[in-house]
Enzyme design. Structure first.
Site, mmCIF file in Angstrom:
data_model
loop_
_atom_site.group_PDB
_atom_site.id
_atom_site.type_symbol
_atom_site.label_atom_id
_atom_site.label_comp_id
_atom_site.label_asym_id
_atom_site.label_seq_id
_atom_site.Cartn_x
_atom_site.Cartn_y
_atom_site.Cartn_z
ATOM 1 N N CYS A 74 0.742 -1.168 0.091
ATOM 2 C CA CYS A 74 0.081 -0.249 0.092
ATOM 3 C C CYS A 74 0.861 1.365 0.213
ATOM 4 O O CYS A 74 0.676 2.037 -0.979
ATOM 5 C CB CYS A 74 -1.052 0.133 1.316
ATOM 6 S SG CYS A 74 -2.034 -1.028 1.337
ATOM 7 N N HIS A 130 -2.811 6.413 4.310
ATOM 8 C CA HIS A 130 -1.746 5.604 4.642
ATOM 9 C C HIS A 130 -0.399 5.992 4.050
ATOM 10 O O HIS A 130 0.439 5.102 3.620
ATOM 11 C CB HIS A 130 -1.965 4.179 3.917
ATOM 12 C CG HIS A 130 -1.408 2.821 4.584
ATOM 13 N ND1 HIS A 130 -1.490 1.885 4.194
ATOM 14 C CD2 HIS A 130 -0.468 3.060 5.750
ATOM 15 C CE1 HIS A 130 -0.607 1.079 5.123
ATOM 16 N NE2 HIS A 130 -0.199 1.702 5.934
#
Ligand SMILES: *[C@@H]1O[C@H](CO)[C@@H](O)[C@H](O)[C@H]1NC(C)=O
Ligand SMILES: *[C@@H]1O[C@H](CO)[C@@H](O)[C@H](O)[C@H]1NC(C)=O
Ligand SMILES: *[C@@H]1O[C@H](CO)[C@@H](O)[C@H](O)[C@H]1NC(C)=O
Ligand SMILES: *[C@@H]1O[C@H](CO)[C@@H](O)[C@H](O)[C@H]1NC(C)=O
Ligand SMILES: *[C@@H]1O[C@H](CO)[C@@H](O)[C@H](O)[C@H]1NC(C)=O
Length: 489
Positions: A74, A130
């Site tokens: 990610c 993130h």
């Protein structure tokens, strides 16, 4: 008199500006959708067991990107989308940013929405960040987004919005900078749709609109409203059935958002771009078959993803683009599509003209990752040059080929952890002849291995050390009213 002069000036301007305006089409609205852990084989247009009518329609009407690459996990992919830089130049090459690490995507790089703001765009973000939140300067509204609705960490409960990371339970949901408990109990996917519809309905169409929508779907935890699960009675494996429902819920967001764009007269002027952040995770019911590997590996299953573009500005449509495009290319490509001049001192290549005309890709090689920090959580090093791919050392946790699960949670998906014995392994694949990486050519083509190793060494010289500090207790949500909150670095 004043009015008269203004009118004369206006007419003159129109006359003068027209030839230029003719060349530079007006900036399109841009919807950049990022799916989370969405696998190669998790989309209807590749897998008849999956129901994604909206994605399928957009992809088929637009351009399917057949060789769209990303990082295997990610945070690095998201940093690449935002900055146009390889994660090994941002210190983000090692795994992901955890909620107790004093790390964020370096603040000295210009983020995509910062470029777009200069071009006059309204810039919004809905979903998962993130990219670090240890200080406010790391967070979306400080990095070019006019508004933010979503969460800062890497995963959370879709209903409660809680992330119980390493025993520290924290809630994680914000409306801009404010903590937001309003959606507690609501499946996040519905909230994200509602927010997008609100932004679209309130938007003044004379300004170009940018919406970055990195959805929570279809990352773990496996949670889905029953009506979506019920669409998959033919899938006997419970996890895969629920996961498939999550995919359809995501597809529904896209359907509802495109409907809203149509209802507000924006659709024809909108460019929609879609990519996954990394491959699916077969151990958690995502699927990349027939590609090899998983999220968290340097094999194609971790790094070659479902992606497409659709809408405003495309000159050729309804085709599959076979040129290589990498996560770092989205930043300059989107800036170019917006009518701007992309940075030239970044790693990414502007692929806008190539994609929209089916021209040759500007990319002939790329780095999958370079990570020198053992235990190489998401693989040590890999590079592609032309048709060849070299993997050096440990490739990551899941080296197999995993068809979708059938009745039980199939036990063939085993993690192969790093133990040092893989350090000197070299694998070479010809992806043109062998896209699923069955035949290791490293012994038969040592000269190609040598050439790719040399190229890898050149990139390696540009690497900065991974920024992967030990955990700190300073981020404990207990210190911040129970929320994962900036202020500890
Ligand atoms: C930004 O910071 C990174 C990492 O700290 C450094 O390697 C890089 O040279 C800097 N880049 C710019 C554009 O200032
Ligand atoms: C959400 O609701 C649950 C159940 O009512 C509760 O335990 C939890 O504290 C709530 N979360 C927040 C952030 O208020
Ligand atoms: C999309 O819109 C339909 C019709 O209003 C609604 O039933 C559905 O729940 C929406 N889906 C999502 C994910 O928002
Ligand atoms: C939209 O923006 C334009 C240009 O700034 C302005 O003239 C117009 O009044 C705005 N429309 C609305 C509905 O606010
Ligand atoms: C890998 O190669 C290096 C350098 O040749 C050597 O020192 C090391 O022992 C090798 N490691 C393994 C696990 O074979």
């Amino acid at each position: 008199m004043r009015n008269y002069l203004q009118n004369v000036l206006r007419v003159l301007c129109v006359i003068l500006v027209q030839p230029i305006a003719h060349v530079h089409a007006k900036s399109p609205h841009i919807l950049f959708i990022v799916a989370d852990d969405f696998g190669w084989n998790d989309v209807g247009f590749r897998n008849k067991d999956i129901y994604t009518p909206n994605i399928d329609t957009l992809a088929k009407e637009g351009v399917i990107l057949d060789q769209a690459y990303v990082q295997p996990v990610c945070s690095p992919s998201r940093s690449a989308f935002m900055t146009g830089m390889y994660p090994f130049k941002s210190g983000l090459q090692h795994f992901v940013i955890w909620p107790n690490q004093k790390v964020c995507s370096p603040t000295n790089f210009t983020f995509l929405p910062q470029h777009l703001k200069k071009l006059g765009y309204a810039t919004h973000m809905i979903g998962k960040w993130h990219l670090g939140f240890c200080k406010w300067q790391c967070t979306p509204t400080y990095r070019g987004f006019d508004s933010f609705y979503g969460y800062y960490t890497g995963e959370e409960d879709y209903y409660k919005k809680s992330n119980p990371y390493q025993g520290k339970l924290g809630f994680d949901f914000r409306n801009n900078m404010e903590t937001d408990k309003g959606g507690n109990g609501t499946y996040s996917t519905f909230q994200y749709t509602a927010r997008a519809l609100e932004l679209i309905s309130q938007h003044n169409k004379s300004q170009p609109f940018f919406l970055y929508m990195p959805l929570q779907s279809v990352h773990i935890p496996i949670q889905v409203p029953i009506e979506y699960e019920n669409m998959y009675k033919h899938i006997h494996n419970e996890g895969r059935r629920k996961f498939s429902g999550m995919v359809t819920a995501m597809d529904d967001v896209i359907g509802n958002v495109t409907q809203a764009l149509k209802a507000h007269g924006m659709y024809d002027d909108t460019l929609i771009m879609f990519t996954s952040d990394n491959g699916g995770w077969p151990a958690e019911f995502g699927n990349n078959f027939p590609l090899r590997g998983s999220k968290i590996t340097l094999y194609e299953g971790g790094t070659r993803v479902t992606a497409f573009v659709h809408g405003a500005g495309l000159k050729k449509t309804k085709y599959t683009y076979s040129g290589m495009i990498h996560a770092i290319d989205w930043n300059p490509t989107i800036v170019a599509a917006a009518g701007g001049v992309p940075d030239t001192n970044i790693d990414g290549i502007n692929q806008w003209d190539n994609i929209r005309t089916n021209g040759q890709s500007g990319r002939t090689e790329f780095v999958y990752n370079l990570d020198d920090l053992a235990p190489y959580e998401a693989g040590h090093a890999a590079i592609r040059v032309g048709d060849y791919k070299l993997i050096v050392g440990y490739p990551g946790l899941y080296p197999g080929w995993y068809p979708p699960p059938t009745y039980t949670r199939d036990n063939y998906i085993k993690e192969i952890p790093y133990d040092g014995s893989q350090d000197n392994t070299t694998q070479l694949f010809n992806l043109k002849d062998d896209p699923n990486e069955y035949i290791d050519l490293s012994k038969t083509l040592p000269d190609v291995v040598g050439k790719l190793r040399k190229r890898m060494a050149e990139y390696h010289k540009q690497m900065i050390p991974a920024n992967y500090p030990p955990a700190t207790s300073a981020s404990d949500p207990k210190n911040y009213n129970g929320f994962w909150t900036p202020g500890w670095c």
